[in-house]
Motif scaffolding. Structure first.
Motif, PDB file in Angstrom:
ATOM      1  N   ILE A  97      19.040 -46.585   4.355  1.00  9.06           N
ATOM      2  CA  ILE A  97      18.617 -47.555   5.376  1.00  9.06           C
ATOM      3  C   ILE A  97      17.587 -46.926   6.303  1.00  9.06           C
ATOM      4  N   ILE A  98      17.815 -45.676   6.683  1.00 12.26           N
ATOM      5  CA  ILE A  98      16.851 -44.973   7.536  1.00 12.26           C
ATOM      6  C   ILE A  98      15.523 -44.806   6.804  1.00 12.26           C
ATOM      7  N   SER A  99      15.581 -44.499   5.504  1.00  6.33           N
ATOM      8  CA  SER A  99      14.349 -44.382   4.720  1.00  6.33           C
ATOM      9  C   SER A  99      13.620 -45.725   4.651  1.00  6.33           C
ATOM     10  N   LEU A 100      14.390 -46.811   4.581  1.00  7.67           N
ATOM     11  CA  LEU A 100      13.782 -48.145   4.591  1.00  7.67           C
ATOM     12  C   LEU A 100      13.024 -48.384   5.891  1.00  7.67           C
ATOM     13  N   TYR A 101      13.625 -48.000   7.021  1.00  7.63           N
ATOM     14  CA  TYR A 101      12.944 -48.176   8.306  1.00  7.63           C
ATOM     15  C   TYR A 101      11.655 -47.349   8.368  1.00  7.63           C
ATOM     16  N   ALA A 102      11.711 -46.139   7.816  1.00  6.75           N
ATOM     17  CA  ALA A 102      10.509 -45.297   7.809  1.00  6.75           C
ATOM     18  C   ALA A 102       9.402 -45.933   6.983  1.00  6.75           C
ATOM     19  N   LEU A 103       9.778 -46.543   5.849  1.00  6.65           N
ATOM     20  CA  LEU A 103       8.790 -47.236   5.024  1.00  6.65           C
ATOM     21  C   LEU A 103       8.294 -48.489   5.733  1.00  6.65           C
ATOM     22  N   TRP A 104       9.201 -49.226   6.342  1.00 14.83           N
ATOM     23  CA  TRP A 104       8.877 -50.474   7.025  1.00 14.83           C
ATOM     24  C   TRP A 104       7.929 -50.218   8.202  1.00 14.83           C
ATOM     25  N   ASP A 105       7.974 -49.028   8.739  1.00 10.60           N
ATOM     26  CA  ASP A 105       7.108 -48.669   9.855  1.00 10.60           C
ATOM     27  C   ASP A 105       5.641 -48.686   9.447  1.00 10.60           C
ATOM     28  N   ARG A 106       5.373 -48.548   8.169  1.00  8.71           N
ATOM     29  CA  ARG A 106       4.003 -48.550   7.665  1.00  8.71           C
ATOM     30  C   ARG A 106       3.564 -49.935   7.195  1.00  8.71           C
ATOM     31  N   TYR A 107       4.429 -50.919   7.379  1.00  7.88           N
ATOM     32  CA  TYR A 107       4.112 -52.285   6.971  1.00  7.88           C
ATOM     33  C   TYR A 107       3.783 -53.101   8.206  1.00  7.88           C
ATOM     34  N   SER A 108       2.683 -53.814   8.177  1.00  5.69           N
ATOM     35  CA  SER A 108       2.221 -54.559   9.336  1.00  5.69           C
ATOM     36  C   SER A 108       2.280 -56.051   9.055  1.00  5.69           C
ATOM     37  N   GLU A 109       3.263 -56.729   9.659  1.00  5.86           N
ATOM     38  CA  GLU A 109       3.383 -58.183   9.548  1.00  5.86           C
ATOM     39  C   GLU A 109       2.853 -58.793  10.829  1.00  5.86           C
ATOM     40  N   ASP A 110       2.111 -59.870  10.734  1.00  7.46           N
ATOM     41  CA  ASP A 110       1.491 -60.485  11.903  1.00  7.46           C
ATOM     42  C   ASP A 110       2.529 -60.938  12.907  1.00  7.46           C
ATOM     43  N   ALA A 111       2.461 -60.381  14.124  1.00  6.23           N
ATOM     44  CA  ALA A 111       3.289 -60.816  15.258  1.00  6.23           C
ATOM     45  C   ALA A 111       4.763 -60.835  14.923  1.00  6.23           C
ATOM     46  N   GLY A 112       5.193 -59.911  14.069  1.00 12.53           N
ATOM     47  CA  GLY A 112       6.617 -59.843  13.739  1.00 12.53           C
ATOM     48  C   GLY A 112       7.093 -61.003  12.902  1.00 12.53           C
ATOM     49  N   ALA A 113       6.172 -61.720  12.234  1.00 14.89           N
ATOM     50  CA  ALA A 113       6.573 -62.864  11.426  1.00 14.89           C
ATOM     51  C   ALA A 113       7.508 -62.413  10.311  1.00 14.89           C
ATOM     52  N   GLY A 114       8.570 -63.144  10.121  1.00 13.43           N
ATOM     53  CA  GLY A 114       9.525 -62.817   9.071  1.00 13.43           C
ATOM     54  C   GLY A 114      10.541 -61.783   9.477  1.00 13.43           C
ATOM     55  N   GLU A 115      10.459 -61.246  10.697  1.00 10.01           N
ATOM     56  CA  GLU A 115      11.369 -60.180  11.103  1.00 10.01           C
ATOM     57  C   GLU A 115      12.447 -60.668  12.065  1.00 10.01           C
ATOM     58  N   LYS A 116      12.481 -61.948  12.376  1.00  8.39           N
ATOM     59  CA  LYS A 116      13.508 -62.445  13.282  1.00  8.39           C
ATOM     60  C   LYS A 116      14.878 -62.207  12.662  1.00  8.39           C
ATOM     61  N   GLY A 117      15.822 -61.793  13.499  1.00 10.06           N
ATOM     62  CA  GLY A 117      17.142 -61.460  12.990  1.00 10.06           C
ATOM     63  C   GLY A 117      17.234 -60.045  12.464  1.00 10.06           C
TER      64      GLY A 117
END
Length: 402
Positions: free
Chosen positions: A300-320
């Motif tokens: 899960i921590i590795s997922l967050y590290a990878l997700w840190d390099r992903y840029s979604e516009d204005a946090g779209a899709g990240e609610k919740g």
């Protein structure tokens, strides 16, 4: 619906190993420059399904089921031979039916076409029959296994919350079934904020393939574990309550119920107001492999590290998600988790120029998918042996069956 996870199709057929997942992505790996891009596709499509689910006003459980259906479909298929956008729409449509929250097919087509258009997808069909046809293909690839167990119920049971403001209880599953995670004695009392943090971590795991690799109760335990690691406030509260149990139990004994006999009252009171467990004792009392829980936590921590390099516009899709909650509120739990040795995703985005990292965007992934499909079509049309291969697997099966 099966109430026992261990006898369900989820456990028997849809918990796979990493070798199976590598084999599932073998065709896709031929058309990407970096295998990491496939992990970014997991994040992208989970966010996309979440956005579509919210537009369709689906509950979080239904959205989670749709994402699991999407993951299962691509255990047997590859991105380069299918249209993942119509698959995503079909997953939402089928999941809504499976979770008894059906939506009209016209509504799904309309919302999906509008949403996907934001990513430059202009080829999504307007004909409802195309999505209806994809529904049958999807159910066939899932082997009609539409039962999905999620970590949410285990989370709420372990913390002693049947319902919660942050929860979406799993209707239809027996609450009194076998306690496969332990004895069920000694609930871990967490604050609403800590429960919500665990809930968001579970949501975040859907951006990876953890739901295909591990049983849901292990993911729930790992989410609680990470919540305790991230939040020093939560740990301090639990340690304080376990160090001074007398203050929590003195109030009920001060005014015993006169309508009951003293022995009966004492026994029922002792059951109801058991001493709060300490953290180490509670974790040790769980009937799970702690080394496996630690492995899931690291992933899960590795997922967050990878997700840190992903840029979604204005946090779209990240609610919740925990990342979105941190971006909106700067929650204390997320701030405490923002160290580089912990979860880099929960801290602020890295300075791209200083780190020299290339940030992945949705538009890059959409172009990658189009390139993969184009190259795959070329290879199938002009194979090395000179014999063209049928592209549409379902059409090939239909023709073979007469």
């Amino acid at each position: 619906m099966a109430t026992d996870f261990w006898s369900s199709s989820h456990y028997k057929r849809w918990i796979v190993d990493r070798a199976t997942l590598r084999q599932a992505r073998s065709d896709d790996l031929q058309y990407v420059d970096n295998p990491e891009h496939l992990a970014f596709l997991n994040i992208f499509f989970a966010n996309l399904i979440s956005r579509l689910g919210r537009k369709l006003q689906l509950r979080q459980r239904v959205i989670a089921t749709a994402i699991v259906f999407f993951r299962r479909f691509y255990v047997k298929n590859s991105y380069c031979e299918t249209d993942p956008f119509i698959v995503a729409a079909a997953c939402c449509y089928v999941a809504a039916k499976a979770e008894e929250s059906p939506v009209h097919i016209k509504h799904v087509v309309s919302e999906a076409r509008t949403l996907f258009g934001e990513y430059g997808i202009k080829t999504f069909p307007t004909d409802n029959s195309k999505l209806a046809e994809m529904e049958f293909y999807l159910v066939d690839e899932l082997d009609c296994d539409l039962t999905v167990f999620h970590p949410y119920r285990t989370l709420m049971t372990l913390v002693g919350k049947g319902t919660s403001a942050a929860s979406d209880t799993e209707v239809g599953e027996a609450e009194d079934g076998p306690r496969y995670w332990g004895t069920g004695e000694g609930k871990l009392e967490l604050s609403e904020q800590a429960i919500q943090t665990s809930w968001f971590i579970i949501n975040d795991t859907l951006r990876s393939e953890l739901c295909l690799l591990y049983p849901p109760h292990l993911i729930a335990v790992a989410a609680i574990y990470l919540t305790l690691v991230f939040s020093t406030t939560t740990r301090a509260q639990i340690q304080a309550s376990s160090a001074h149990p007398s203050s929590a139990s003195s109030a009920p004994h001060a005014h015993p119920d006169p309508t009951r006999r003293s022995s009966r009252s004492a026994s029922s009171s002792s059951k109801k107001h058991a001493q709060p467990p300490d953290l180490i004792g509670w974790m040790a009392g769980l009937n799970v492999s702690m080394s496996l829980v630690a492995t899931i936590a690291q992933e899960i921590i590795s997922l967050y590290a990878l997700w840190d390099r992903y840029s979604e516009d204005a946090g779209a899709g990240e609610k919740g998600s925990l990342r979105h909650a941190h971006a909106l509120r700067g929650s204390r739990a997320a701030k405490e988790a923002g160290s580089r040795s912990g979860s880099a995703e929960m801290s602020e985005a890295r300075d791209e120029g200083a780190q020299g990292e290339v940030r992945i965007t949705p538009m890059f992934l959409v172009q990658l998918l189009l390139h993969m499909r184009q190259k795959r079509m070329e290879d199938l049309s002009h194979p090395a042996n000179g014999r063209p291969v049928a592209v549409n697997k379902m059409l090939e099966r239909t023709q073979a069956a007469g």
